[in-house]
Design a protein around this motif. Structure first.
Motif, short mmCIF file in Angstrom:
data_model
loop_
_atom_site.label_atom_id
_atom_site.label_comp_id
_atom_site.label_asym_id
_atom_site.label_seq_id
_atom_site.Cartn_x
_atom_site.Cartn_y
_atom_site.Cartn_z
N ASP A 112 36.79 26.88 37.36
CA ASP A 112 35.48 26.71 37.98
C ASP A 112 34.96 28.03 38.55
N GLY A 113 35.87 28.97 38.73
CA GLY A 113 35.42 30.28 39.22
C GLY A 113 34.70 31.03 38.13
N GLN A 146 31.35 29.06 37.62
CA GLN A 146 30.51 28.87 38.82
C GLN A 146 29.12 29.50 38.61
N ASP A 176 41.31 22.55 39.80
CA ASP A 176 40.43 21.51 40.30
C ASP A 176 40.49 20.19 39.57
N ARG A 182 29.40 39.52 49.16
CA ARG A 182 28.48 38.70 48.36
C ARG A 182 27.13 38.54 49.07
N TYR A 228 40.60 38.43 43.53
CA TYR A 228 41.28 37.70 42.44
C TYR A 228 41.94 38.75 41.57
N THR A 251 39.76 23.41 45.87
CA THR A 251 40.20 22.16 45.26
C THR A 251 41.60 22.29 44.67
N ASN A 307 35.67 17.94 46.84
CA ASN A 307 35.79 17.39 45.47
C ASN A 307 36.77 16.24 45.41
N GLU A 328 28.97 22.21 40.59
CA GLU A 328 29.09 22.78 41.94
C GLU A 328 27.94 23.77 42.13
N HIS A 360 27.91 26.20 44.45
CA HIS A 360 28.52 27.16 45.36
C HIS A 360 27.83 28.52 45.32
N SER A 386 31.78 23.75 45.93
CA SER A 386 33.15 24.19 45.70
C SER A 386 33.99 23.84 46.91
N GLY A 387 35.31 23.69 46.68
CA GLY A 387 36.19 23.54 47.83
C GLY A 387 36.18 24.80 48.67
#
Ligand SMILES: O=C(O)[C@H](O)[C@@H](O)[C@H](O)[C@H](O)COP(=O)(O)O
Ligand code: SF4
Length: 609
Positions: free
Chosen positions: A114-115, A118, A156, A195, A216, A227, A303, A487, A489, A514-515
């Motif tokens: 999901d990253g 996203q 997730d 960000r 990351y 999640t 989620n 999501e 996010h 997102s979580g």
């Protein structure tokens, strides 16, 4: 300590509500055990195909002398959390042979990151990838060649999807085998700050990319409490991991010892032995309640308010957001892990981690300690923390004190007396508000609505300076039927900038977050969704909306006569491409977020009723 009365009450309510569907499920599983497809019932041709390429294990599989483990793997080497799985099957075959058993990769399942998706079109496939994983798990296990299954998945949609598919083979013993978090890199809060600067045009793309890559940076699960890591928490409080396996780093001797123990436990739980532990009995109403308690006590991902109902339904168990809300009143908030704080899961694990959480919740009667776990010692075994002593896997004495009370506290002295999530209800429907990630002074907001049908339009309005005011940003047509419930996010940095500028800001949507989302108040998963005529479809720019996590209310303050005279907005034309058109049948058939947003489960139950 006796069981907490609220926990007992909610469990009783779920058992009572689920009686007919749980009965139907357990009858199916009993039939599968008695006369479902299994190795002895396969014809010679079936068997020969299955062991043709088994090499060293061929004779053992042919002889049917020991458990043949079906590995269902979500390996891919793009998704950092699943990259360590590449060598697991080879390792697990060796561990199985130590006990005269065998292991084959029964099948692989897709694992979306999901990253990576996203804010991209692919995010519209994300929720439905969960059911795709469930279907793929069923395909893998449908061969009937396996007396036990090892499920390799972390992120997730993957753990929920694996469980939803595996539960339909609940006569088999199963275990979840994790790989662990990556090392701590650039702290999540620092990443979020860069960000925000980027969203204001104050830093360039290269500086942002540098920060993201420092956050990351290597194999393993991302270290925020999103999640994926909420899934890991859940597998511990449900007793579906080897105790304490959740947050041990990948590619370490301890990690390998935990994987070996998982294979050995799986063999020990087989129907042929004297400690048969089928998944259908491990995942019962009490285990589902334990998962909900863990979610609330740790401020886990919103989620799971969608996935946990779906997992429960796959086991014939019906839960709703009222259950979560009732539990939230009794379950204290024990952890502060980003986005609910500044620490990451590595700091949480070092402070005592899941062993401490489970121990303190058990002490206060806030978990069912009589669930059937994959560990021989029951849920109390999960209060320990795994370590290697002279290369032997052991679980030291449980920690009585937190190693860092800024991250992890006992249930007797929590961060908050109530859990991290709140049911919101009113004339805009039912939704979820994650209280653990938002400062309490921001739990109540009344402001004029700015209404959007697409998250990109929100960002355009932000960049044009059109949102510099107290505002409730409504993003609708983001539900399962509309576009697969992505999501949103990507909105977090811009909405956070508005909030930091001193405005009262909130997001209201039928979509997901997102979580890893936090800081900005958000009422999400609003049900019924806008499409075709949920309440959000009637909201207009300038309407006053009032939401309060204090009393769990969300309402649009419009004269009833005017509201009744309105016609619903229509969903903008949807784009095909990126495979989205392939999932049209899932959008058409999905039921609501509170039921789990699953076309697969809805169709299964419609057929059964
Ligand atoms: O629910 C979740 O935990 C998220 O889906 C998470 O898996 C997702 O990848 C985020 O997008 C990562 O956070 P960033 O997007 O902030 O990197
Ligand atoms: S935690 Fe999220 S971003 Fe990280 S690997 Fe898993 S899905 Fe991708």
């Amino acid at each position: 300590m006796s069981l907490n009365a609220v926990l007992e009450g909610v469990t009783g309510r779920i058992i009572q509500r689920s009686t007919p569907t749980r009965r139907r499920y357990l009858d199916l599983i009993a039939r599968q055990q008695d006369r479902g497809v299994n190795r002895p019932r396969l014809a010679c041709g079936n068997l020969a195909h299955a062991f043709a390429a088994a090499g060293y294990d061929k004779q053992t599989i042919r002889a049917g002398s020991g458990m043949n483990i079906g590995i269902v793997s979500a390996y891919n080497d793009m998704l950092s959390a699943h990259q360590p799985y590449s060598r697991y099957p080879d390792q697990m075959r060796l561990f199985a042979r130590e006990l005269g058993a065998t292991a084959q990769v029964a099948g692989c399942v897709p694992a979306m990151c999901d990253g990576v998706t996203q804010g991209q079109p692919g995010m519209e496939l994300s929720l439905f990838s969960r059911d795709t994983i469930a279907l793929s798990t069923a395909v893998a296990l449908s061969h009937g060649m396996f007396e036990g299954a090892a499920l390799l998945g972390i992120c997730d949609k993957i753990v929920p999807g694996l469980l939803m598919g595996a539960l339909r083979f609940g006569h088999l013993p199963m275990i979840l085998v994790p790989a662990g978090p990556m090392g701590s890199g650039l702290p999540n809060k620092a990443k979020q700050e860069i960000r925000q600067l980027f969203s204001e045009g104050k830093v360039g793309r290269e500086e942002l990319l540098e920060a993201e890559a420092a956050s990351y940076h290597s194999p393993g699960t991302c270290t925020f409490y999103g999640t994926a890591n909420t899934n890991q928490m859940m597998m511990e409080v449900m007793g579906l991991h080897v105790p304490g396996a959740a947050f041990v780093p990948p590619n370490t001797k301890l990690r390998q010892a935990l994987t070996r123990e998982a294979v050995h436990r799986l063999v020990a739980m087989g129907a042929e032995g004297d400690d048969y532990r089928p998944l259908a009995r491990c995942i019962d109403e009490k285990a589902i309640v334990n998962a909900a308690v863990g979610l609330l006590a740790t401020g886990g991902s919103t989620n799971l308010a969608i996935h946990l109902p779906a997992i429960a339904r796959a086991a014939g168990i019906i839960i709703d957001w009222e259950d979560l809300d009732r539990l939230s009143s009794a379950v204290p908030l024990l952890t502060r892990i980003y986005p609910n704080g500044t620490a990451d899961v590595n700091g949480f694990h070092a402070a005592g981690g899941m062993g401490f959480v489970i121990g303190t919740l058990l002490d206060e009667g806030l978990l069912h300690d009589d669930i059937l776990t994959v560990a021989a010692g029951g849920l109390h075994a999960y209060a320990g923390t795994p370590e290697l002593k002279d290369d032997v896997l052991t679980w030291g004495e449980r920690r009585v004190h937190s190693g860092d009370e800024t991250i992890l506290r006992p249930a007797t002295a929590p961060f908050r007396a109530d859990g991290g999530m709140r049911l919101m209800q009113g004339n805009l429907g039912r939704g979820i508000f994650k209280t653990s990630a938002v400062a309490p002074e921001r739990w109540t907001i009344e402001a004029a609505a700015a209404v959007f049908d697409d998250q990109e339009d929100v960002l355009r309005a932000f960049r044009a300076g059109e949102l510099n005011r107290d505002v409730i940003v409504v993003v609708r047509f983001q539900g399962p039927a509309a576009n697969g419930m992505p999501e949103l996010h990507k909105l977090t940095p811009s909405l956070s900038v508005l909030q930091d500028r001193g405005y009262r800001v909130a997001l209201v949507t039928d979509g997901r977050m997102s979580g890893a989302s936090g800081k900005v108040p958000a009422v999400i998963h609003l049900t019924p969704e806008a499409l075709p005529n949920g309440p959000l479809a009637y909201v207009q720019n300038g309407d006053t909306i009032r939401l309060s996590a204090g009393d769990g209310s969300i309402n649009v303050l419009v004269d009833q006569a005017e509201w009744s005279a309105r016609i619903p907005a229509t969903q903008p034309e949807q784009e095909d491409g990126t495979g989205r058109e392939l999932f049209s049948f899932m959008r058409t058939g999905a039921d609501g977020a509170e039921q789990g947003a699953s076309a697969m489960l809805a169709a299964m139950e419609n057929r059964a009723s």
